[in-house]
Motif scaffolding. Structure first.
Motif, PDB file in Angstrom:
ATOM      1  N   LEU A  68       0.657  -1.158   0.152  1.00  0.00           N
ATOM      2  CA  LEU A  68      -0.204   0.161  -0.019  1.00  0.00           C
ATOM      3  C   LEU A  68       0.866   1.216   0.016  1.00  0.00           C
ATOM      4  O   LEU A  68       1.826   1.412   0.708  1.00  0.00           O
ATOM      5  CB  LEU A  68      -0.999  -0.079   1.345  1.00  0.00           C
ATOM      6  CG  LEU A  68      -1.808  -1.270   1.447  1.00  0.00           C
ATOM      7  CD1 LEU A  68      -2.819  -1.051   2.694  1.00  0.00           C
ATOM      8  CD2 LEU A  68      -2.721  -1.438   0.205  1.00  0.00           C
ATOM      9  N   SER A  69       0.499   2.178  -0.768  1.00  0.00           N
ATOM     10  CA  SER A  69       0.945   3.612  -0.675  1.00  0.00           C
ATOM     11  C   SER A  69       0.645   4.227   0.608  1.00  0.00           C
ATOM     12  O   SER A  69      -0.438   3.809   1.315  1.00  0.00           O
ATOM     13  CB  SER A  69       0.671   4.366  -1.905  1.00  0.00           C
ATOM     14  OG  SER A  69      -0.885   4.422  -1.881  1.00  0.00           O
ATOM     15  N   GLU A  70       1.255   5.319   0.806  1.00  0.00           N
ATOM     16  CA  GLU A  70       0.747   6.154   1.836  1.00  0.00           C
ATOM     17  C   GLU A  70      -0.609   6.740   2.044  1.00  0.00           C
ATOM     18  O   GLU A  70      -1.211   6.469   2.978  1.00  0.00           O
ATOM     19  CB  GLU A  70       1.706   7.420   2.179  1.00  0.00           C
ATOM     20  CG  GLU A  70       3.087   7.218   2.436  1.00  0.00           C
ATOM     21  CD  GLU A  70       3.983   8.714   2.313  1.00  0.00           C
ATOM     22  OE1 GLU A  70       3.886   9.463   3.158  1.00  0.00           O
ATOM     23  OE2 GLU A  70       5.055   8.647   1.754  1.00  0.00           O
ATOM     24  N   PRO A  71      -1.074   7.198   0.952  1.00  0.00           N
ATOM     25  CA  PRO A  71      -2.459   7.489   1.176  1.00  0.00           C
ATOM     26  C   PRO A  71      -3.385   6.301   1.265  1.00  0.00           C
ATOM     27  O   PRO A  71      -4.285   6.553   2.122  1.00  0.00           O
ATOM     28  CB  PRO A  71      -2.898   8.138  -0.428  1.00  0.00           C
ATOM     29  CG  PRO A  71      -1.573   8.418  -0.821  1.00  0.00           C
ATOM     30  CD  PRO A  71      -0.628   7.476  -0.292  1.00  0.00           C
ATOM     31  N   ASP A  72      -3.103   4.994   0.944  1.00  0.00           N
ATOM     32  CA  ASP A  72      -3.988   3.742   1.030  1.00  0.00           C
ATOM     33  C   ASP A  72      -3.863   3.602   2.786  1.00  0.00           C
ATOM     34  O   ASP A  72      -4.750   3.013   3.386  1.00  0.00           O
ATOM     35  CB  ASP A  72      -3.831   2.844   0.475  1.00  0.00           C
ATOM     36  CG  ASP A  72      -4.492   2.826  -0.752  1.00  0.00           C
ATOM     37  OD1 ASP A  72      -5.574   3.782  -0.911  1.00  0.00           O
ATOM     38  OD2 ASP A  72      -4.003   2.161  -1.954  1.00  0.00           O
ATOM     39  N   LEU A 113       2.413  13.202   5.626  1.00  0.00           N
ATOM     40  CA  LEU A 113       1.051  13.459   5.449  1.00  0.00           C
ATOM     41  C   LEU A 113       0.178  14.349   6.594  1.00  0.00           C
ATOM     42  O   LEU A 113      -0.396  15.056   6.323  1.00  0.00           O
ATOM     43  CB  LEU A 113       0.261  12.454   4.772  1.00  0.00           C
ATOM     44  CG  LEU A 113       0.682  11.648   3.630  1.00  0.00           C
ATOM     45  CD1 LEU A 113      -0.079  10.499   3.247  1.00  0.00           C
ATOM     46  CD2 LEU A 113       0.620  12.508   2.496  1.00  0.00           C
ATOM     47  N   GLN A 114       0.665  13.869   7.596  1.00  0.00           N
ATOM     48  CA  GLN A 114       0.023  14.156   8.829  1.00  0.00           C
ATOM     49  C   GLN A 114       0.569  15.304   9.545  1.00  0.00           C
ATOM     50  O   GLN A 114       0.477  15.550  10.744  1.00  0.00           O
ATOM     51  CB  GLN A 114      -0.145  13.272   9.558  1.00  0.00           C
ATOM     52  CG  GLN A 114      -1.434  12.271   9.263  1.00  0.00           C
ATOM     53  CD  GLN A 114      -2.648  12.762   8.942  1.00  0.00           C
ATOM     54  OE1 GLN A 114      -2.815  13.062   7.595  1.00  0.00           O
ATOM     55  NE2 GLN A 114      -3.517  13.110   9.957  1.00  0.00           N
ATOM     56  N   LYS A 115       1.592  16.185   8.987  1.00  0.00           N
ATOM     57  CA  LYS A 115       1.794  17.469   9.660  1.00  0.00           C
ATOM     58  C   LYS A 115       1.062  18.565   9.741  1.00  0.00           C
ATOM     59  O   LYS A 115       1.148  19.386  10.712  1.00  0.00           O
ATOM     60  CB  LYS A 115       3.324  18.014   8.735  1.00  0.00           C
ATOM     61  CG  LYS A 115       4.562  17.082   8.822  1.00  0.00           C
ATOM     62  CD  LYS A 115       5.179  17.396  10.241  1.00  0.00           C
ATOM     63  CE  LYS A 115       6.387  16.556  10.628  1.00  0.00           C
ATOM     64  NZ  LYS A 115       6.915  16.809  11.767  1.00  0.00           N
ATOM     65  N   PRO A 157      -4.234  13.546  -2.121  1.00  0.00           N
ATOM     66  CA  PRO A 157      -5.249  13.798  -3.087  1.00  0.00           C
ATOM     67  C   PRO A 157      -5.767  12.379  -3.474  1.00  0.00           C
ATOM     68  O   PRO A 157      -5.226  11.218  -3.372  1.00  0.00           O
ATOM     69  CB  PRO A 157      -4.026  13.996  -4.284  1.00  0.00           C
ATOM     70  CG  PRO A 157      -2.872  14.830  -3.719  1.00  0.00           C
ATOM     71  CD  PRO A 157      -2.888  13.903  -2.351  1.00  0.00           C
ATOM     72  N   GLY A 158      -7.093  12.505  -3.925  1.00  0.00           N
ATOM     73  CA  GLY A 158      -7.804  11.320  -4.212  1.00  0.00           C
ATOM     74  C   GLY A 158      -8.352  10.415  -2.772  1.00  0.00           C
ATOM     75  O   GLY A 158      -8.870   9.372  -3.106  1.00  0.00           O
TER      76      GLY A 158
END
Length: 270
Positions: A68-72, A113-115, A157-158
């Protein structure tokens, strides 16, 4: 080229791979750590990124596993009901990813991502949006705009599902059109057919499909999803956010009927 980086979260092994300079998490490891009873179904239901399989040596031999990528990974986190999900999120985005970046093999310009927002802030933002929508009777398009701005703040995104569009696929982005359930529209158009029978036709012709989710009582529960966003969209089931309820655009339903219903035989005239 890829390297496996082993991590441990509360005794659960989380394997992270660096593939072409980017981190990819072994999906089953993440789902297990987040308490999903059925990791395969959880990944299939919540993850929207491009599916990537990677060969790994396992106890059962060399196998292709879903990574899984970071977004997933974030999608699995926000859909987990486990109390430790927030702590797992901090562990991933404040410990694991920064440690990978320090090796120099991962693009340092990509900020965690969560900064910008924590899980608590995201939840607060969602509650505030829903409160505004109820108090000020916001149009669906206005509410969708709020969700899109929150998505931008999260930095993924997405993240919004593809069905979070409030108009047919051919319409101008940002417009809003009325939708109704199949039962309501069949009655309005005077079609002598039950919603169950109509859904069966929709599934046969690819406008609707049946999916499964883990049931809180064990086993799985089935629900239906609109697959052609030109004619309908999927509303979140108010009784369970893991399910959707197909609704159909009022303006497109007559066209949908022509496509789905069997053609009536023509009667020859003398």
């Amino acid at each position: 080229m890829s390297n496996i980086v082993p991590y441990s979260f509360d005794g659960t092994n989380i394997r992270v791979l660096e593939i072409d300079g980017e981190p990819w998490f072994v999906g089953r490891d993440v789902a297990d750590a987040l308490g999903y009873a059925d990791p395969t179904t959880a990944i299939r239901s919540h993850c929207r990124g491009v599916q990537k399989l990677h060969p790994l040596q396992t106890a059962g031999g060399r196998q292709e596993v879903r990574v899984l990528s970071e977004p997933d990974v974030l999608r699995l986190i926000v859909n987990s009901t486990l109390p430790t999900a927030e702590r797992f999120e901090r562990w991933v985005f404040e410990d694991v990813l920064p440690s990978i970046r320090k090796t120099g093999s991962y693009t340092a310009s990509k900020a965690p991502l969560q900064k910008t927002l924590t899980r608590t802030q995201i939840t607060g933002g969602l509650l505030l949006l829903r409160s505004f929508a109820e108090d000020f009777k916001l149009a669906p398009s206005a509410l969708l705009g709020g969700y899109q701005r929150l998505e931008q703040q999260i930095g993924v995104p997405g993240l919004l599902p593809a069905y979070a569009v409030d108009a047919p696929a051919s319409s101008i982005a940002g417009s809003s059109e009325e939708t109704k359930s199949a039962a309501e529209l069949l009655e309005i158009h005077g079609v002598g057919m039950s919603a169950i029978a109509f859904n069966r036709l929709l599934m046969q012709q690819g406008f609707l499909e049946e999916r499964e989710r883990p049931s809180s009582k064990g086993g799985t529960k089935k629900f239906k999803v609109c697959t052609d966003l030109e004619y309908g969209k999927n509303l979140t089931n108010p009784n369970n956010p893991r399910e959707t309820q197909p609704h159909w655009y009022v303006s497109k339903f007559e066209e949908l009927l022509e496509l789905v219903l069997p053609a009536k035989p023509t009667v020859a005239t003398a």
